[in-house]
Every structure is written in structure tokens, then in C-alpha cells.
Motif scaffolding. Sequence first.
Motif: not given
Length: 183
Positions: A147-164
Motif C-alpha cells: 500500500s505504501k509503495a502503491f500510493y508513493a507511486t501514485l504521488v510520484t506520478k502526480q508530481q511528474i505531471t505537475l512538474f511537466d
Amino acid sequence: MSSMICFISFILFSALPAASQSVSDSLLQPATLRTCIQYALTHQPSVRESVLDEEIAERTIQSKLADWFPQLNLNFNVQHYPQVPVAIVGGAPVNQGLANSSNIQFTATQTLFNKDVFLASSSASDVRDFARQRTSGAKIDVVVNVSKAFYATLVTKQQITLFDEAILRVEQSYKDAYTKYKG
């Protein structure tokens, strides 16, 4: 020459089935939290090990408790003498035994009190509970980590979208500033 052809054909034909076998992809296609957790619970070595330990504990308990059951033993002995020993008694030969002899022994025993068996019967439920708790603890650890890894991946994906998006805004701001500078 024919042995060489046989050897080469053996090598070629034995390699064909190995090359034609396809390995199914065990990766998840739709990676949801539930499917990731199910995949981890079925493939995590610590969970598999704790399930095996639980089964071993159950078999050990059954083995120790089996000592309460009656024990039956059967022994059978056959002896054959090809030549019976002879002794001379008073000038006459006398046989000293039988040519064939056998005996059978049947015993039945029942444990009435044995401290090891008594300890096994009194601690069986505690051992089962401990094994179950260890298994559920391993499963909980896997669920938490996935669960931690899954949500960390989702957060990272959102961060990448925000950075883009931020990069696009900065590029647009740069273009606007450059056109104002030139114009």
C-alpha cells in the motif's frame, strides 16, 4: 557418419521444444491496489514461508498427539536349521533342538501418562495460535508495504505531471518574455 547425423539431429530436436515454449507474463495489466496486494500475497516469499511454517507446526502437533493412540506391535521370528545339532548321550545320538522353530509376539500398549505428550496436548492450541498470528503478521506487513509503495507511486506520478505542467508554463513564460524583449 550416421552417428554424427544422429547427434546433430538430437541436438536440433531437443532444442526446438525449449525455444517454442512461451513464458506467460506474470505482471499485472491493470495495476489497482487490490490486484497489487493479491499479487504480493501470493508471490511474497515471507508469506509463503509463514504458511509453510504453519503447516509444519500443525503436522508436528499431530505427530506429538499421535502418541496418545494405542500402539500395536507384531514380531514374528522363524528359524530353520538345515542340520540339527546332535549330541551323543550314552552312546546313542540325540537331536539337540528342532529343525524348524518359530514364535510370534503381539503387543498392544497405551500411553496413560507421559509428560511430553501431556505438554503437547496442553500447548497445541498455543502453538497453532502463534503460527496463525505469524502468518497474519506477515500478510499485514506485505499489505502495508504494498500500500505504501502503491500510493508513493501514485504521488510520484502526480508530481511528474505537475512538474511537466510547470515546465510547460515556464517554457511559455520564457517564450512570452522573449517575444516582449524582441518586440
